[in-house]
Scaffold this motif. Sequence first.
Motif, PDB file in Angstrom:
ATOM      1  N   ASP A 151       3.258  76.417 -25.052  1.00 12.47           N
ATOM      2  CA  ASP A 151       3.998  75.535 -24.134  1.00 12.47           C
ATOM      3  C   ASP A 151       5.776  75.676 -23.995  1.00 12.47           C
ATOM      4  O   ASP A 151       6.700  74.621 -23.326  1.00 12.47           O
ATOM      5  CB  ASP A 151       3.716  74.491 -24.354  1.00 12.47           C
ATOM      6  N   GLY A 152       6.558  76.402 -24.937  1.00 15.40           N
ATOM      7  CA  GLY A 152       7.748  76.517 -25.145  1.00 15.40           C
ATOM      8  C   GLY A 152       8.544  75.008 -26.172  1.00 15.40           C
ATOM      9  O   GLY A 152      10.019  74.977 -25.897  1.00 15.40           O
ATOM     10  N   LYS A 153       7.762  74.446 -26.820  1.00  9.51           N
ATOM     11  CA  LYS A 153       7.935  73.618 -27.414  1.00  9.51           C
ATOM     12  C   LYS A 153       8.879  74.661 -29.060  1.00  9.51           C
ATOM     13  O   LYS A 153       8.289  75.648 -29.290  1.00  9.51           O
ATOM     14  CB  LYS A 153       7.155  73.115 -28.484  1.00  9.51           C
ATOM     15  N   ASN A 184       5.952  89.097 -33.129  1.00 15.30           N
ATOM     16  CA  ASN A 184       6.158  88.169 -32.604  1.00 15.30           C
ATOM     17  C   ASN A 184       5.736  86.665 -31.210  1.00 15.30           C
ATOM     18  O   ASN A 184       4.444  87.743 -31.458  1.00 15.30           O
ATOM     19  CB  ASN A 184       7.814  88.701 -32.494  1.00 15.30           C
ATOM     20  N   ARG A 185       6.293  85.287 -31.815  1.00 11.32           N
ATOM     21  CA  ARG A 185       5.430  85.156 -30.361  1.00 11.32           C
ATOM     22  C   ARG A 185       4.930  85.391 -29.938  1.00 11.32           C
ATOM     23  O   ARG A 185       4.143  84.825 -29.514  1.00 11.32           O
ATOM     24  CB  ARG A 185       6.712  83.410 -30.880  1.00 11.32           C
ATOM     25  N   ILE A 186       5.803  85.880 -29.050  1.00 11.96           N
ATOM     26  CA  ILE A 186       5.711  86.081 -27.158  1.00 11.96           C
ATOM     27  C   ILE A 186       4.779  86.997 -27.355  1.00 11.96           C
ATOM     28  O   ILE A 186       3.543  87.234 -26.772  1.00 11.96           O
ATOM     29  CB  ILE A 186       6.875  86.995 -27.044  1.00 11.96           C
ATOM     30  N   GLU A 187       4.198  88.544 -28.522  1.00 11.74           N
ATOM     31  CA  GLU A 187       3.055  88.889 -28.579  1.00 11.74           C
ATOM     32  C   GLU A 187       2.215  88.469 -28.972  1.00 11.74           C
ATOM     33  O   GLU A 187       1.206  88.507 -28.396  1.00 11.74           O
ATOM     34  CB  GLU A 187       3.468  90.032 -29.478  1.00 11.74           C
ATOM     35  N   ALA A 188       2.170  87.426 -29.710  1.00 13.36           N
ATOM     36  CA  ALA A 188       0.993  86.629 -30.285  1.00 13.36           C
ATOM     37  C   ALA A 188       0.668  85.612 -28.811  1.00 13.36           C
ATOM     38  O   ALA A 188      -0.986  85.923 -28.361  1.00 13.36           O
ATOM     39  CB  ALA A 188       1.834  85.235 -30.860  1.00 13.36           C
ATOM     40  N   ILE A 189       1.169  85.070 -27.846  1.00 16.39           N
ATOM     41  CA  ILE A 189       0.293  84.754 -26.453  1.00 16.39           C
ATOM     42  C   ILE A 189       0.346  85.642 -25.648  1.00 16.39           C
ATOM     43  O   ILE A 189      -0.449  85.183 -25.607  1.00 16.39           O
ATOM     44  CB  ILE A 189       1.980  84.270 -26.183  1.00 16.39           C
TER      45      ILE A 189
END
Length: 199
Positions: A151-153, A184-189
Amino acid sequence: MIRIVIAEDQRMLLGALASLLDLEEDMQVVGRAGNGADAVKLVLEHKPDICVMDIEMPVMTGLEAAEQLKGTGCKIMILTTFARSGYFERAIKAGAHGYLLKDSPSEELADSIRSIVGGRRIYTSELVDEAYEEESPLTEREKEVLTLIADGKNTKEIAGQLFITTGTVRNYISVILDKLNVSNRIEAITRFKEKGWFK
């Protein structure tokens, strides 16, 4: 006569599917939609026996459309390139009576439509097997953290929202990356989305 609405955003494929099904003596394509929202409108307007739809479409996905059409009496068949267990589970929850992959033989499509209209459920066997195998490796709390990231938090906002320290949030993030085997976070999402684990 089995009345069919087809929803598919690739126009060439939409035309090919419609022509293919119209060749069957007991089938008639009564509507063609290029997105999920139009599919819902056409089903409500024409009241077909079955709606054959893709998942990833603009405006509204096939899964969202299936959820909206639940209880209308129109049977839903998902026809997609995506053999993803998360999509499959959502399709089942949305009340889909069939889930076939686009690389299935064309005669299988017509036979599956007849079976579904006749009251059976037809699901690609590889997905049924996979659905029982693959569960999300994350705990509820870890899912919560990842959802907030999606959600961008930022770390501080997540800590505030979940009443935990920023250090704890960082620990959660490193565990999430480790469990999903990403860097990283992007890959996780992306990984979590691909598996269809965001509910």
